[in-house]
Design an enzyme around this catalytic site. Sequence first.
Site, PDB file in Angstrom:
ATOM      1  N   PRO A 285      45.800  29.234  34.971  1.00  8.11           N
ATOM      2  CA  PRO A 285      46.998  29.443  34.151  1.00  8.11           C
ATOM      3  C   PRO A 285      47.237  30.931  33.949  1.00  8.11           C
ATOM      4  O   PRO A 285      46.280  31.706  33.780  1.00  8.11           O
ATOM      5  CB  PRO A 285      46.637  28.755  32.822  1.00  8.11           C
ATOM      6  CG  PRO A 285      45.141  28.724  32.786  1.00  8.11           C
ATOM      7  CD  PRO A 285      44.684  28.631  34.210  1.00  8.11           C
TER       8      PRO A 285
ATOM      9  N   GLY B 192      43.970  34.878  29.845  1.00  7.56           N
ATOM     10  CA  GLY B 192      42.691  35.555  29.672  1.00  7.56           C
ATOM     11  C   GLY B 192      41.657  35.181  30.709  1.00  7.56           C
ATOM     12  O   GLY B 192      40.495  35.563  30.586  1.00  7.56           O
ATOM     13  N   LEU B 193      42.056  34.449  31.750  1.00  9.80           N
ATOM     14  CA  LEU B 193      41.106  34.029  32.791  1.00  9.80           C
ATOM     15  C   LEU B 193      41.227  34.877  34.057  1.00  9.80           C
ATOM     16  O   LEU B 193      40.735  34.498  35.113  1.00  9.80           O
ATOM     17  CB  LEU B 193      41.308  32.551  33.133  1.00  9.80           C
ATOM     18  CG  LEU B 193      41.056  31.557  31.997  1.00  9.80           C
ATOM     19  CD1 LEU B 193      41.243  30.125  32.480  1.00  9.80           C
ATOM     20  CD2 LEU B 193      39.656  31.739  31.405  1.00  9.80           C
ATOM     21  N   GLY B 194      41.874  36.022  33.928  1.00  9.55           N
ATOM     22  CA  GLY B 194      41.918  36.954  35.057  1.00  9.55           C
ATOM     23  C   GLY B 194      42.868  36.579  36.162  1.00  9.55           C
ATOM     24  O   GLY B 194      42.647  36.948  37.323  1.00  9.55           O
ATOM     25  N   SER B 195      43.950  35.871  35.834  1.00 11.37           N
ATOM     26  CA  SER B 195      44.877  35.447  36.889  1.00 11.37           C
ATOM     27  C   SER B 195      45.550  36.644  37.553  1.00 11.37           C
ATOM     28  O   SER B 195      45.761  36.642  38.773  1.00 11.37           O
ATOM     29  CB  SER B 195      45.927  34.482  36.329  1.00 11.37           C
ATOM     30  OG  SER B 195      46.698  35.103  35.323  1.00 11.37           O
ATOM     31  N   SER B 196      45.891  37.673  36.784  1.00 14.37           N
ATOM     32  CA  SER B 196      46.557  38.841  37.385  1.00 14.37           C
ATOM     33  C   SER B 196      45.601  39.573  38.323  1.00 14.37           C
ATOM     34  O   SER B 196      45.994  40.026  39.404  1.00 14.37           O
ATOM     35  CB  SER B 196      47.081  39.791  36.301  1.00 14.37           C
ATOM     36  OG  SER B 196      46.029  40.357  35.551  1.00 14.37           O
ATOM     37  N   ALA B 197      44.324  39.685  37.936  1.00 11.14           N
ATOM     38  CA  ALA B 197      43.346  40.334  38.812  1.00 11.14           C
ATOM     39  C   ALA B 197      43.129  39.504  40.074  1.00 11.14           C
ATOM     40  O   ALA B 197      43.052  40.041  41.182  1.00 11.14           O
ATOM     41  CB  ALA B 197      42.024  40.532  38.076  1.00 11.14           C
ATOM     42  N   ALA B 198      43.034  38.186  39.906  1.00  7.93           N
ATOM     43  CA  ALA B 198      42.799  37.310  41.060  1.00  7.93           C
ATOM     44  C   ALA B 198      43.965  37.370  42.046  1.00  7.93           C
ATOM     45  O   ALA B 198      43.756  37.433  43.264  1.00  7.93           O
ATOM     46  CB  ALA B 198      42.556  35.879  40.601  1.00  7.93           C
TER      47      ALA B 198
ATOM     48  N   ASP C  33      37.885  42.997  35.590  1.00 10.77           N
ATOM     49  CA  ASP C  33      38.497  41.801  36.166  1.00 10.77           C
ATOM     50  C   ASP C  33      38.566  41.875  37.682  1.00 10.77           C
ATOM     51  O   ASP C  33      38.223  40.920  38.387  1.00 10.77           O
ATOM     52  CB  ASP C  33      39.904  41.591  35.603  1.00 10.77           C
ATOM     53  CG  ASP C  33      39.893  41.150  34.147  1.00 10.77           C
ATOM     54  OD1 ASP C  33      38.839  41.283  33.499  1.00 10.77           O
ATOM     55  OD2 ASP C  33      40.936  40.679  33.668  1.00 10.77           O
TER      56      ASP C  33
END
Length: 290
Positions: free
Chosen positions: A71, A75-81, A123
């Site tokens: 999602p 806060g689960l690092g989606s932008s970094a991923a 991240d």
Amino acid sequence: MATWSAPGKVILFGEHSVVYGKPAIAMAIKPRVQVTVRHSKYYQKPNSPYISECFRLTDVKGSVYVRSQLPSASGLGSSAAVTVATLFAINDEFELGYTREEVGDLAFEVEKATQGGRASATDTYVSTFGGLVFIRGSEKRRLLPPQNLSIVIGNSLISHNTAEMVEKVAELRRTSPVIANGIMDAIGGVTMEAMHNLENPKELGVLMNRNHALLDALGVGHPVLSQLVLAARNAGAYGAKLSGAGGGGCIWALCSKGSRNRVAGAIEDCDARPITTSIDTEGARREKDE
């Protein structure tokens, strides 16, 4: 055409203070973002500022397709991923020849540019290399993960803006430097204690709870996150805290195998979305083109 994926992450300890040189511990998790890049003469600017910056920085033009198990703004690092996966796919498709380390460094530059200059390499490093990672300033090293680390994430379904939360902490440092720096020193101390207690889940849980209280004191908490943290603790978690920028997004709870389902149920009872996961040790990887 080249397709790569990269994992999300949870910040176990040290979010926000890591931006100012304090230590942090982060862990890659199983859910991933998958990005396909294809060489194209017709370039349409992507909706994501992170993907746009990836193309700008590498000075190439192409089409991009994204599929995500993470999602966004949680806060689960989606932008970094998405940044890491996009850069690896660009590197592959356009044969740029960057090493894994160089792609990780580029990904940090993309995050920094997109977040107004204030970003941590945490991240992007975790998404690039996977595993459990200790970061302090320019020091980055993978840690031996503890055995049987059982984690339940609680997604509050409340989106947040990382850049805004980072700016909120920066403003506190400007207006109340003694308080802000004291809190960040304390978070750094908790993180170092945690690093020496990775095999001790009960003590790790106590330290998680302290870290969460300190993040609340920094002003990055949210009433729903507090509700989820308390629900997880009451359901038998060793400890629980927010993960990432705060102001919404996710919490993570450290559980025994026996309490994992109860904790997930307690999170669901709060109208949030539980994610039971474990450590990802691969980092970014090439996928089969479809």
